[in-house]
Design a protein around this motif. Structure first.
Motif, PDB file in Angstrom:
ATOM      1  N   VAL A 148      74.071  48.526  46.895  1.00 26.11           N
ATOM      2  CA  VAL A 148      75.301  49.192  47.335  1.00 26.11           C
ATOM      3  C   VAL A 148      76.375  48.214  47.801  1.00 26.11           C
ATOM      4  CG1 VAL A 148      74.159  51.345  47.974  1.00 26.11           C
ATOM      5  CG2 VAL A 148      74.304  49.490  49.652  1.00 26.11           C
ATOM      6  N   PHE A 149      76.074  46.933  47.792  1.00 26.10           N
ATOM      7  CA  PHE A 149      77.044  45.927  48.255  1.00 26.10           C
ATOM      8  C   PHE A 149      78.328  46.022  47.429  1.00 26.10           C
ATOM      9  CE2 PHE A 149      78.966  41.680  48.143  1.00 26.10           C
ATOM     10  CZ  PHE A 149      79.094  41.425  49.501  1.00 26.10           C
ATOM     11  N   GLY A 150      79.469  46.170  48.132  1.00 27.55           N
ATOM     12  CA  GLY A 150      80.770  46.226  47.469  1.00 27.55           C
ATOM     13  C   GLY A 150      81.204  47.610  47.040  1.00 27.55           C
ATOM     14  N   MET A 151      80.303  48.613  47.131  1.00 23.68           N
ATOM     15  CA  MET A 151      80.708  49.972  46.780  1.00 23.68           C
ATOM     16  C   MET A 151      81.670  50.532  47.838  1.00 23.68           C
ATOM     17  SD  MET A 151      77.239  51.822  45.302  1.00 23.68           S
ATOM     18  CE  MET A 151      78.165  53.329  44.955  1.00 23.68           C
ATOM     19  N   LYS A 152      82.522  51.442  47.432  1.00 25.06           N
ATOM     20  CA  LYS A 152      83.493  52.021  48.359  1.00 25.06           C
ATOM     21  C   LYS A 152      83.012  53.380  48.850  1.00 25.06           C
ATOM     22  CE  LYS A 152      87.854  51.420  47.957  1.00 25.06           C
ATOM     23  NZ  LYS A 152      89.275  51.397  47.535  1.00 25.06           N
ATOM     24  N   GLY A 153      83.286  53.648  50.130  1.00 27.42           N
ATOM     25  CA  GLY A 153      82.901  54.922  50.698  1.00 27.42           C
ATOM     26  C   GLY A 153      83.174  54.968  52.187  1.00 27.42           C
ATOM     27  N   ILE A 154      82.715  56.042  52.802  1.00 29.21           N
ATOM     28  CA  ILE A 154      82.918  56.238  54.243  1.00 29.21           C
ATOM     29  C   ILE A 154      81.603  56.133  55.001  1.00 29.21           C
ATOM     30  CG2 ILE A 154      83.665  57.886  56.006  1.00 29.21           C
ATOM     31  CD1 ILE A 154      85.579  59.073  53.898  1.00 29.21           C
ATOM     32  N   LYS A 155      80.535  56.673  54.420  1.00 24.38           N
ATOM     33  CA  LYS A 155      79.244  56.724  55.100  1.00 24.38           C
ATOM     34  C   LYS A 155      78.157  56.073  54.242  1.00 24.38           C
ATOM     35  CE  LYS A 155      76.157  60.102  57.377  1.00 24.38           C
ATOM     36  NZ  LYS A 155      75.920  61.552  57.601  1.00 24.38           N
ATOM     37  N   LEU A 156      77.356  55.190  54.873  1.00 23.05           N
ATOM     38  CA  LEU A 156      76.234  54.531  54.206  1.00 23.05           C
ATOM     39  C   LEU A 156      74.934  55.021  54.837  1.00 23.05           C
ATOM     40  CD1 LEU A 156      75.030  52.319  52.309  1.00 23.05           C
ATOM     41  CD2 LEU A 156      75.308  50.714  54.227  1.00 23.05           C
ATOM     42  N   GLU A 157      73.988  55.450  53.992  1.00 22.56           N
ATOM     43  CA  GLU A 157      72.687  55.908  54.479  1.00 22.56           C
ATOM     44  C   GLU A 157      71.567  55.183  53.749  1.00 22.56           C
ATOM     45  OE1 GLU A 157      72.434  60.314  55.410  1.00 22.56           O
ATOM     46  OE2 GLU A 157      74.162  60.291  54.051  1.00 22.56           O
ATOM     47  N   VAL A 158      70.399  55.170  54.364  1.00 23.05           N
ATOM     48  CA  VAL A 158      69.234  54.542  53.740  1.00 23.05           C
ATOM     49  C   VAL A 158      67.984  55.342  54.056  1.00 23.05           C
ATOM     50  CG1 VAL A 158      68.674  53.007  55.696  1.00 23.05           C
ATOM     51  CG2 VAL A 158      68.005  52.355  53.376  1.00 23.05           C
ATOM     52  N   GLU A 159      67.113  55.474  53.048  1.00 20.30           N
ATOM     53  CA  GLU A 159      65.755  55.973  53.237  1.00 20.30           C
ATOM     54  C   GLU A 159      64.861  54.741  53.191  1.00 20.30           C
ATOM     55  OE1 GLU A 159      65.029  59.002  54.030  1.00 20.30           O
ATOM     56  OE2 GLU A 159      67.055  59.796  53.692  1.00 20.30           O
ATOM     57  N   ALA A 160      64.073  54.538  54.229  1.00 18.21           N
ATOM     58  CA  ALA A 160      63.297  53.296  54.324  1.00 18.21           C
ATOM     59  C   ALA A 160      61.870  53.585  54.744  1.00 18.21           C
ATOM     60  CB  ALA A 160      63.954  52.354  55.318  1.00 18.21           C
ATOM     61  N   ILE A 161      61.029  52.577  54.573  1.00 21.20           N
ATOM     62  CA  ILE A 161      59.648  52.656  55.044  1.00 21.20           C
ATOM     63  C   ILE A 161      59.438  51.542  56.061  1.00 21.20           C
ATOM     64  CG2 ILE A 161      58.820  51.286  53.074  1.00 21.20           C
ATOM     65  CD1 ILE A 161      56.215  52.922  53.224  1.00 21.20           C
ATOM     66  N   ALA A 162      59.009  51.925  57.250  1.00 22.97           N
ATOM     67  CA  ALA A 162      58.761  50.965  58.329  1.00 22.97           C
ATOM     68  C   ALA A 162      57.278  50.639  58.381  1.00 22.97           C
ATOM     69  CB  ALA A 162      59.218  51.532  59.663  1.00 22.97           C
ATOM     70  N   VAL A 163      56.959  49.346  58.359  1.00 22.28           N
ATOM     71  CA  VAL A 163      55.581  48.893  58.497  1.00 22.28           C
ATOM     72  C   VAL A 163      55.335  48.621  59.976  1.00 22.28           C
ATOM     73  CG1 VAL A 163      53.894  47.135  57.886  1.00 22.28           C
ATOM     74  CG2 VAL A 163      55.534  47.942  56.179  1.00 22.28           C
ATOM     75  N   CYS A 164      54.373  49.331  60.557  1.00 20.93           N
ATOM     76  CA  CYS A 164      54.153  49.302  62.006  1.00 20.93           C
ATOM     77  C   CYS A 164      52.707  48.907  62.330  1.00 20.93           C
ATOM     78  CB  CYS A 164      54.443  50.677  62.611  1.00 20.93           C
ATOM     79  SG  CYS A 164      55.987  51.449  62.050  1.00 20.93           S
ATOM     80  N   GLY A 165      52.484  48.585  63.587  1.00 20.97           N
ATOM     81  CA  GLY A 165      51.142  48.260  64.044  1.00 20.97           C
ATOM     82  C   GLY A 165      51.036  48.386  65.543  1.00 20.97           C
ATOM     83  N   LEU A 166      49.825  48.242  66.060  1.00 19.40           N
ATOM     84  CA  LEU A 166      49.599  48.301  67.500  1.00 19.40           C
ATOM     85  C   LEU A 166      49.986  46.965  68.139  1.00 19.40           C
ATOM     86  CD1 LEU A 166      46.200  50.199  67.820  1.00 19.40           C
ATOM     87  CD2 LEU A 166      48.500  51.082  68.161  1.00 19.40           C
ATOM     88  N   SER A 167      50.863  47.027  69.128  1.00 17.50           N
ATOM     89  CA  SER A 167      51.405  45.817  69.753  1.00 17.50           C
ATOM     90  C   SER A 167      50.305  44.915  70.309  1.00 17.50           C
ATOM     91  CB  SER A 167      52.369  46.203  70.877  1.00 17.50           C
ATOM     92  OG  SER A 167      53.410  47.006  70.389  1.00 17.50           O
TER      93      SER A 167
END
Length: 333
Positions: A148-167
């Motif tokens: 999406v770098f350089g695309m024009k618009g007003i709002k940017l959204e993302v669907e992502a996957i977070a890799v998590c673990g026990l601290s």
């Protein structure tokens, strides 16, 4: 990652072994040359989780000492750290930000901000995010975007996957590294490190599952359209196969491990005959491979059935054009 003197060094904390690697990156062509590759038996690790940081630090120190001896006069103090364990899991996240530039073009800063927003997921006090991987972006109402770098618009959204673990467990891995006198430049989850090494861009694009069969855990990383879409750790691995063989043959676990390594392929070839393995110079252990095949196959079927359950969770069972790629010590069967 350490690039002093063009060196790159890494430590992998596993349930059966602690491994170390030092490579040199050639300036002229960027190719890597392995300078040292060391593996020692692992203690203080269970199912990929560090239970005794002091014991693990001792093993890491042994690995590092041997590697430094092989690469003299060069040296290193900073490493990448590869971890695994059943405490590691993936969780979906969503982020949304206003595009900040006056010309309404998406900047790299906007992309980083929306990824940070995607980290705002519900976790317990004992959990933390290790990394975040975008699955797709959207600009205004245009969805399914990868770049999406350089695309024009007003709002940017993302669907992502977070890799998590026990601290707590993550910190124990770091403590073991610090206890060996090393600094960490980056932490990476083992199946994702393996995916970087063995998967092709085409496989990642078509859809593929990487199955990393370790000693006490099996990591599953699924990619589609070049993005990570699922990550899971199963609490079984190749050590379970050894234990099952030991029970079936009424053999010592070390003998069962040797039998698995030498005759494990019989599980898939369905070979059933009398075999023997040397215990020492004078004695042998004679066994019926039919019993070994039956025990080993049952455990292999269980591991692959659990992998298939993970694929069913994301509706990808039988639906990955690039199939499954096996890696890890257990894949040597």
């Amino acid at each position: 990652m350490l690039r002093k003197n063009n060196l790159i060094s890494a430590i992998d904390i596993g349930s059966s072994s602690i491994k170390g690697l030092v490579v040199s990156k050639k300036q002229e062509n960027g190719r890597l040359e392995v300078l040292s590759q060391i593996s020692v038996s692992s203690q203080g690790v269970r199912r990929g989780v560090v239970s005794d940081a002091e014991l693990v630090a001792e093993a890491i120190n042994e690995v590092v000492t041997k590697m430094r001896a092989e690469i003299r006069p060069q040296n290193f103090t900073t490493v990448k750290l590869a971890i695994s364990g059943t405490h590691i899991f993936a969780k979906n996240g969503h982020g949304a930000v206003a595009i900040s530039r006056a010309d309404q073009k998406v900047s790299q800063d906007d992309i980083e901000r929306v990824k940070e927003e995607a980290k705002n997921i519900n976790l317990s006090f004992n959990q933390e995010i290790l990394d975040i991987f975008p699955k797709e972006f959207s600009v205004d109402k245009e969805t399914g975007l990868k770049d999406v770098f350089g695309m024009k618009g007003i709002k940017l959204e993302v669907e992502a996957i977070a890799v998590c673990g026990l601290s707590h467990y993550i910190q124990k891995s770091v403590d073991a590294l610090l206890g060996a006198g090393l600094e960490m430049s980056e932490m990476v989850v083992s199946p994702l490190a393996a995916a970087r090494a063995v998967l092709t861009p085409q496989q990642r694009d078509l859809g593929v599952a990487l199955v990393d069969i370790g000693a006490q855990t099996t990591g599953v990383a699924v990619f589609e359209e070049k993005s990570l879409i699922h990550l899971a750790f199963l609490p079984v691995g190749s050590a379970n196969i050894s234990r099952d063989i030991a029970i079936a043959l009424q053999a010592d676990i070390d003998v069962a491990e040797q039998i698995k390594v030498k005759f494990g392929s019989y599980i898939f070839k369905n070979k059933t005959r009398k075999e023997k393995i040397a215990l020492n110079k004078e004695s042998f252990f004679v066994f019926d491979s039919k019993k070994m095949v039956r025990a080993g196959r049952a455990r292999v079927v269980e591991i692959l059935s659990l992998v298939n359950k993970e694929l069913k969770k994301i509706n990808r069972q039988g639906g990955l054009p690039a199939g499954v790629v096996l890696t890890g010590g257990g894949s040597k069967l």
